[in-house]
Write a protein that holds these residues in place. Sequence first.
Motif, PDB file in Angstrom:
ATOM      1  N   PRO A  78      10.563   1.772 -12.558  1.00  0.00           N
ATOM      2  CA  PRO A  78      10.818   1.647 -11.112  1.00  0.00           C
ATOM      3  C   PRO A  78      11.323   2.961 -10.532  1.00  0.00           C
ATOM      4  CG  PRO A  78      12.513   0.522 -12.372  1.00  0.00           C
ATOM      5  CD  PRO A  78      11.471   0.926 -13.351  1.00  0.00           C
ATOM      6  N   ARG A  79      11.189   3.106  -9.234  1.00  0.00           N
ATOM      7  CA  ARG A  79      11.641   4.331  -8.573  1.00  0.00           C
ATOM      8  C   ARG A  79      12.404   3.960  -7.314  1.00  0.00           C
ATOM      9  NH1 ARG A  79       6.657   2.848  -7.526  1.00  0.00           N
ATOM     10  NH2 ARG A  79       5.698   3.204  -5.484  1.00  0.00           N
ATOM     11  N   ARG A  80      13.070   4.925  -6.728  1.00  0.00           N
ATOM     12  CA  ARG A  80      13.855   4.688  -5.518  1.00  0.00           C
ATOM     13  C   ARG A  80      13.244   5.428  -4.337  1.00  0.00           C
ATOM     14  NH1 ARG A  80      18.090   1.787  -6.876  1.00  0.00           N
ATOM     15  NH2 ARG A  80      18.807   1.804  -4.713  1.00  0.00           N
ATOM     16  N   MET A  81      13.435   4.847  -3.141  1.00  0.00           N
ATOM     17  CA  MET A  81      12.936   5.484  -1.921  1.00  0.00           C
ATOM     18  C   MET A  81      13.871   5.160  -0.769  1.00  0.00           C
ATOM     19  SD  MET A  81       9.891   3.146  -0.347  1.00  0.00           S
ATOM     20  CE  MET A  81      10.023   4.107   1.156  1.00  0.00           C
TER      21      MET A  81
ATOM     22  N   ALA B  53      18.209   1.432   9.805  1.00  0.00           N
ATOM     23  CA  ALA B  53      18.359   1.882   8.422  1.00  0.00           C
ATOM     24  C   ALA B  53      18.926   3.292   8.419  1.00  0.00           C
ATOM     25  CB  ALA B  53      17.019   1.848   7.707  1.00  0.00           C
ATOM     26  N   THR B  54      20.050   3.483   7.749  1.00  0.00           N
ATOM     27  CA  THR B  54      20.685   4.802   7.692  1.00  0.00           C
ATOM     28  C   THR B  54      19.996   5.688   6.665  1.00  0.00           C
ATOM     29  OG1 THR B  54      22.283   4.114   6.016  1.00  0.00           O
ATOM     30  CG2 THR B  54      22.896   3.775   8.327  1.00  0.00           C
ATOM     31  N   ALA B  55      20.178   6.986   6.815  1.00  0.00           N
ATOM     32  CA  ALA B  55      19.536   7.949   5.922  1.00  0.00           C
ATOM     33  C   ALA B  55      20.050   7.842   4.495  1.00  0.00           C
ATOM     34  CB  ALA B  55      19.751   9.365   6.451  1.00  0.00           C
ATOM     35  N   GLU B  56      21.266   7.331   4.336  1.00  0.00           N
ATOM     36  CA  GLU B  56      21.860   7.256   2.995  1.00  0.00           C
ATOM     37  C   GLU B  56      21.346   6.067   2.191  1.00  0.00           C
ATOM     38  OE1 GLU B  56      23.685   7.374   5.811  1.00  0.00           O
ATOM     39  OE2 GLU B  56      24.038   9.556   5.755  1.00  0.00           O
ATOM     40  N   GLU B  57      20.795   5.056   2.854  1.00  0.00           N
ATOM     41  CA  GLU B  57      20.366   3.849   2.150  1.00  0.00           C
ATOM     42  C   GLU B  57      19.072   4.093   1.373  1.00  0.00           C
ATOM     43  OE1 GLU B  57      21.320  -0.112   4.393  1.00  0.00           O
ATOM     44  OE2 GLU B  57      20.595   1.328   5.866  1.00  0.00           O
TER      45      GLU B  57
ATOM     46  N   HIS C 265       0.825  -1.204   0.000  1.00  0.00           N
ATOM     47  CA  HIS C 265       0.000   0.000   0.000  1.00  0.00           C
ATOM     48  C   HIS C 265       0.863   1.259   0.000  1.00  0.00           C
ATOM     49  CE1 HIS C 265      -3.450   2.573   0.834  1.00  0.00           C
ATOM     50  NE2 HIS C 265      -2.763   3.114   1.829  1.00  0.00           N
ATOM     51  N   MET C 266       1.878   1.269   0.846  1.00  0.00           N
ATOM     52  CA  MET C 266       2.709   2.465   0.968  1.00  0.00           C
ATOM     53  C   MET C 266       3.512   2.733  -0.306  1.00  0.00           C
ATOM     54  SD  MET C 266       5.753   3.299   3.705  1.00  0.00           S
ATOM     55  CE  MET C 266       6.902   2.180   2.921  1.00  0.00           C
ATOM     56  N   LEU C 267       4.046   1.665  -0.906  1.00  0.00           N
ATOM     57  CA  LEU C 267       4.912   1.824  -2.075  1.00  0.00           C
ATOM     58  C   LEU C 267       4.138   1.747  -3.396  1.00  0.00           C
ATOM     59  CD1 LEU C 267       7.988  -0.360  -1.011  1.00  0.00           C
ATOM     60  CD2 LEU C 267       7.527   2.057  -0.562  1.00  0.00           C
ATOM     61  N   ARG C 268       2.839   1.422  -3.288  1.00  0.00           N
ATOM     62  CA  ARG C 268       2.009   1.253  -4.497  1.00  0.00           C
ATOM     63  C   ARG C 268       2.677   0.277  -5.469  1.00  0.00           C
ATOM     64  NH1 ARG C 268       1.519   6.691  -3.150  1.00  0.00           N
ATOM     65  NH2 ARG C 268      -0.621   7.412  -2.822  1.00  0.00           N
ATOM     66  N   THR C 269       2.996  -0.890  -4.938  1.00  0.00           N
ATOM     67  CA  THR C 269       3.666  -1.931  -5.722  1.00  0.00           C
ATOM     68  C   THR C 269       2.902  -3.236  -5.554  1.00  0.00           C
ATOM     69  OG1 THR C 269       5.857  -2.871  -6.211  1.00  0.00           O
ATOM     70  CG2 THR C 269       5.230  -2.737  -3.906  1.00  0.00           C
TER      71      THR C 269
END
Length: 411
Positions: free
Chosen positions: A286-289, A270-274, A246-250
């Motif tokens: 595809p997209r990145r998050m 989980a680090t902020a850079e990942e 639901h959150m990622l719409r995947t």
Amino acid sequence: MNRKGDKSLIVGLDIGTSKVTALVGEYLPGQPIEVIGLGSHESRGMRRGVVVDIDSTVQSIQRAIEEAELMAGCEIRSVYASISGSHIQCRNSQGIAPIREGEVTYGDLDRVLDAAKAVAIPADQKILHAIPRDYVLDDSQEGIRNPVGMTGVRLEVHAHLVICAQSAAANISKCVQKCGLAVDDLILSVLASSQAVLTPDERELGVVLVDIGAGTTDIAVFVQGAIAHSASLPIAGDKVTEDIAHMLRTPTPEAEQIKVRYACALAQMATAEESIQVPSVGDRPPRRMPRASLAQAVQARYEEIFEMVQAELRRSGFEQHVRAGMVLTGGASKMEGVDVLAEEMLQMPVRMGIPQHVTGLGEVVGNPVHATGVGLLLMGSQIENPRRPMLPAGRAVGFLSRLKNWYRGEF
């Protein structure tokens, strides 16, 4: 079950919401079980531990059985099958019976347990297990684990009753039988898991076992060596997958893969850079998050699960008795950070529970996914080769197991 050489074969069939797993074990009475066969197939006909599509469930069972037969090099004729779901209820009961010959016999144990089972339950439900917790002799001797051979006139038992919906049990049995297999017994999944992952010291000190699967989170509380409470919550790993989808719409299959590969139950892990790549629906690219956003959503769902576990533990009245803390097992417990989150929220020691007491396939031994399957093998071997008294996890009292005991002259 049939034999392979001098050894007996036994099969555990874990019918779960996300997959059906068949384990084949061979053993000699008194010797550890060796797991020699494993079959697993995606489950499409189960929801929250209950059959919703018989044909799909039959196909999944058939595939898992065929794989296990091929690996073990045997023909499977009967299985010990698991059952779970929110229709499962528990009740602690007492039974009283006279001691017929002045000295307690195994027949007296059976009669007093039958007295404990004489409780009013709805017509659409049945008693799945009646498990002795302890015995009282003549109102003077309490907390007796095995009174056989003791002298007295009156025997009392404190028992734990597991009650299930007759339709749910019948539908699971029907699916197994449609595969040409006999059901040796239906066993509560969390009871089987407890046989595989808990230690005698934990049972004695007091422990809560939490088996987080795909469709249900099953709970069993042990106090002074015996089961005191059991429950099944209709929330587990599938809800985490739904949240991600639901959150990622995947699509849901992609969400499951993302959960397995990248998710963790603590946001600070989980680090902020990942970042992670998220597949889109249709022809969209595809997209990145950020991975941290994924971890926050997953943590929120696991927090809800553990809040419900804590509420159930408080409702049971045994919260102050679980001095050994919590043991986590099941497929959804393997996620990174789950044990740490549980320890922080419930303020008790938490460890991961992995199957013990068996040898053989490395992918089974030491993997919490197979805790229920291994437990089915262990409990089935006790039913087929009873060593009175039974191990503390309890005693299955299904029709077939009682029939076997009657044939052996133990009734």
